[in-house]
Enzyme design. Structure first.
Site, PDB file in Angstrom:
ATOM      1  N   GLU A   1      44.913 -66.994 -34.028  1.00 28.75           N
ATOM      2  CA  GLU A   1      45.202 -67.559 -35.108  1.00 28.75           C
ATOM      3  C   GLU A   1      46.735 -67.383 -35.486  1.00 28.75           C
ATOM      4  O   GLU A   1      47.209 -66.051 -35.166  1.00 28.75           O
ATOM      5  CB  GLU A   1      44.366 -66.810 -36.311  1.00 28.75           C
ATOM      6  CG  GLU A   1      44.688 -67.508 -37.607  1.00 28.75           C
ATOM      7  CD  GLU A   1      43.819 -66.464 -38.622  1.00 28.75           C
ATOM      8  OE1 GLU A   1      42.718 -67.204 -38.770  1.00 28.75           O
ATOM      9  OE2 GLU A   1      44.249 -65.455 -39.159  1.00 28.75           O
TER      10      GLU A   1
ATOM     11  N   LYS B   1      30.485 -70.269 -41.037  1.00 23.38           N
ATOM     12  CA  LYS B   1      30.051 -70.210 -42.349  1.00 23.38           C
ATOM     13  C   LYS B   1      28.813 -71.250 -42.504  1.00 23.38           C
ATOM     14  O   LYS B   1      28.754 -72.269 -43.001  1.00 23.38           O
ATOM     15  CB  LYS B   1      31.187 -70.797 -43.311  1.00 23.38           C
ATOM     16  CG  LYS B   1      32.274 -69.788 -43.303  1.00 23.38           C
ATOM     17  CD  LYS B   1      33.639 -70.447 -44.113  1.00 23.38           C
ATOM     18  CE  LYS B   1      34.500 -69.333 -43.812  1.00 23.38           C
ATOM     19  NZ  LYS B   1      35.820 -69.970 -44.762  1.00 23.38           N
TER      20      LYS B   1
ATOM     21  N   ARG C   1       6.390 -79.066 -47.897  1.00 27.29           N
ATOM     22  CA  ARG C   1       7.687 -78.566 -48.494  1.00 27.29           C
ATOM     23  C   ARG C   1       8.527 -78.045 -47.285  1.00 27.29           C
ATOM     24  O   ARG C   1       9.723 -77.951 -47.336  1.00 27.29           O
ATOM     25  CB  ARG C   1       7.545 -77.308 -49.527  1.00 27.29           C
ATOM     26  CG  ARG C   1       8.555 -76.774 -49.998  1.00 27.29           C
ATOM     27  CD  ARG C   1       9.798 -77.707 -50.247  1.00 27.29           C
ATOM     28  NE  ARG C   1       9.389 -78.938 -50.872  1.00 27.29           N
ATOM     29  CZ  ARG C   1      10.600 -79.920 -50.981  1.00 27.29           C
ATOM     30  NH1 ARG C   1      11.352 -80.056 -50.438  1.00 27.29           N
ATOM     31  NH2 ARG C   1       9.993 -80.904 -51.544  1.00 27.29           N
TER      32      ARG C   1
ATOM     33  N   ASP D   1      46.770 -71.402 -39.343  1.00 25.54           N
ATOM     34  CA  ASP D   1      45.956 -71.065 -40.675  1.00 25.54           C
ATOM     35  C   ASP D   1      46.732 -71.085 -41.756  1.00 25.54           C
ATOM     36  O   ASP D   1      47.710 -70.669 -42.022  1.00 25.54           O
ATOM     37  CB  ASP D   1      45.662 -69.241 -40.369  1.00 25.54           C
ATOM     38  CG  ASP D   1      45.130 -69.023 -41.638  1.00 25.54           C
ATOM     39  OD1 ASP D   1      43.979 -69.395 -41.943  1.00 25.54           O
ATOM     40  OD2 ASP D   1      45.136 -67.701 -42.197  1.00 25.54           O
TER      41      ASP D   1
ATOM     42  N   LYS E   1      42.838 -62.622 -34.740  1.00 27.62           N
ATOM     43  CA  LYS E   1      43.188 -62.635 -35.789  1.00 27.62           C
ATOM     44  C   LYS E   1      44.071 -61.849 -36.254  1.00 27.62           C
ATOM     45  O   LYS E   1      44.356 -60.783 -35.552  1.00 27.62           O
ATOM     46  CB  LYS E   1      42.013 -62.915 -36.975  1.00 27.62           C
ATOM     47  CG  LYS E   1      41.192 -64.034 -36.515  1.00 27.62           C
ATOM     48  CD  LYS E   1      39.822 -64.281 -37.457  1.00 27.62           C
ATOM     49  CE  LYS E   1      40.195 -65.041 -38.651  1.00 27.62           C
ATOM     50  NZ  LYS E   1      39.231 -65.366 -39.799  1.00 27.62           N
TER      51      LYS E   1
END
Length: 295
Positions: free
Chosen positions: A207, A146, A110, A228, A178
């Site tokens: 950004e 992410k 597994r 963005d 940012k």
């Protein structure tokens, strides 16, 4: 930008690094704990063979993690790969053959498959996006931060295998200025100046949220500018305004269906978290064959 992927981005058999070894050890401990109770139902001397089958089209990725699982469990387990890392796999393809003590094969099954299905899923998603972009221009696919907790380097490796390009690895190897950084510094120019003073040899990206902000950013010593949540029309204008002086990156809720039109704007990069956070695990199975060694 600092590149710590030099030791793992090759599609040749990878070196087992300390972080990879520890990652596998943590995963095994999570699953086995104080011991595999079910495996103790099998005789110690029982030998077995097994084959891993991929049930759907995918990109092969994660062989070193798979190998390391069994290397840590039992060095008597032999793994023979029938496909190459990075290879496009057809449905119902046999990926590898294993042979060794049955207890060890069952105990590692597994954990080994979890690594393989996750990294193949990431590489396959990245390949789908990168292939679509390549069909409509020269825009490159970037990943993001992410990623699944504890799987950052592994997933970024898988993105490379799938044909994507890595964005910064974390908060330590590049600077992304940012909105909140700009507000705290007083202006974008001030934020960039402070970044250059403190970290003169570090990759710096900013950004921007409008064409007006882009015009300001184009006059600053930046390595890349992130657009963005720009509209398609504004992206076209941004590319014309930049004139290739600084690479442009499009980010913000990018979907697969938008890739063709975004690539046709001529923007340099498109970044999306979907290829790592919306993980679709590839369907794999391990089939066993038991040998007549029940003593």
């Amino acid at each position: 930008m600092i590149n710590i992927f030099d030791q793992i981005i090759s599609l040749k058999p990878m070196q087992v690094t300390d972080w990879l070894r520890q990652q596998v050890a943590n995963a095994l401990n999570e699953d086995i704990g104080s011991g595999d109770l079910s495996a103790k139902l099998i005789a110690k001397k029982q030998q077995a063979s097994a084959s891993v089958i991929c049930r759907e089209p995918a990109i092969m990725c994660g062989q070193t993690w798979f190998n390391e699982v069994f290397a840590q469990l039992d060095k008597r387990v032999n793994v023979t790969w029938l496909v190459e890392e990075g290879e496009q796999i057809k449905a119902n393809t046999q990926l590898c053959h294993l042979h060794g003590p049955a207890r060890s094969l069952l105990t590692g099954e597994r954990t080994a498959l979890n690594f393989l299905q996750s990294l193949m899923g990431t590489a396959t998603a990245a390949n789908r996006y990168a292939t679509e972009l390549a069909a409509h221009g020269k825009t490159k696919l970037l990943d993001t931060r992410k990623t699944l907790p504890g799987m950052r380097l592994a997933q970024k490796y898988a993105v490379r295998v799938g044909g994507g390009v890595n964005h910064r690895i974390g908060l330590y190897d590049a600077i992304l200025i940012k909105e909140n950084h700009i507000m705290a510094a007083g202006s974008l120019a001030s934020a960039v100046q402070k970044a250059k003073e403190k970290f003169p040899n570090t990759f710096i990206e900013a950004e921007v949220e409008s064409l007006a902000e882009l015009a300001i950013a184009l006059d600053l010593p930046l390595d890349r500018i992130m657009l963005d949540n720009f509209s398609l029309s504004d992206i076209h204008q941004a590319v014309a305004l930049a004139q290739g002086k600084i690479p442009l990156e499009v980010s913000g809720n990018v979907t697969f269906d938008q890739l063709a039109s975004l690539a046709e704007t001529g923007v340099d990069f498109i970044s999306t978290g979907a290829i790592t956070k919306h993980l679709y695990a590839i369907d794999l199975s391990m089939r066993f064959e038991w040998e007549n060694t029940h003593a």
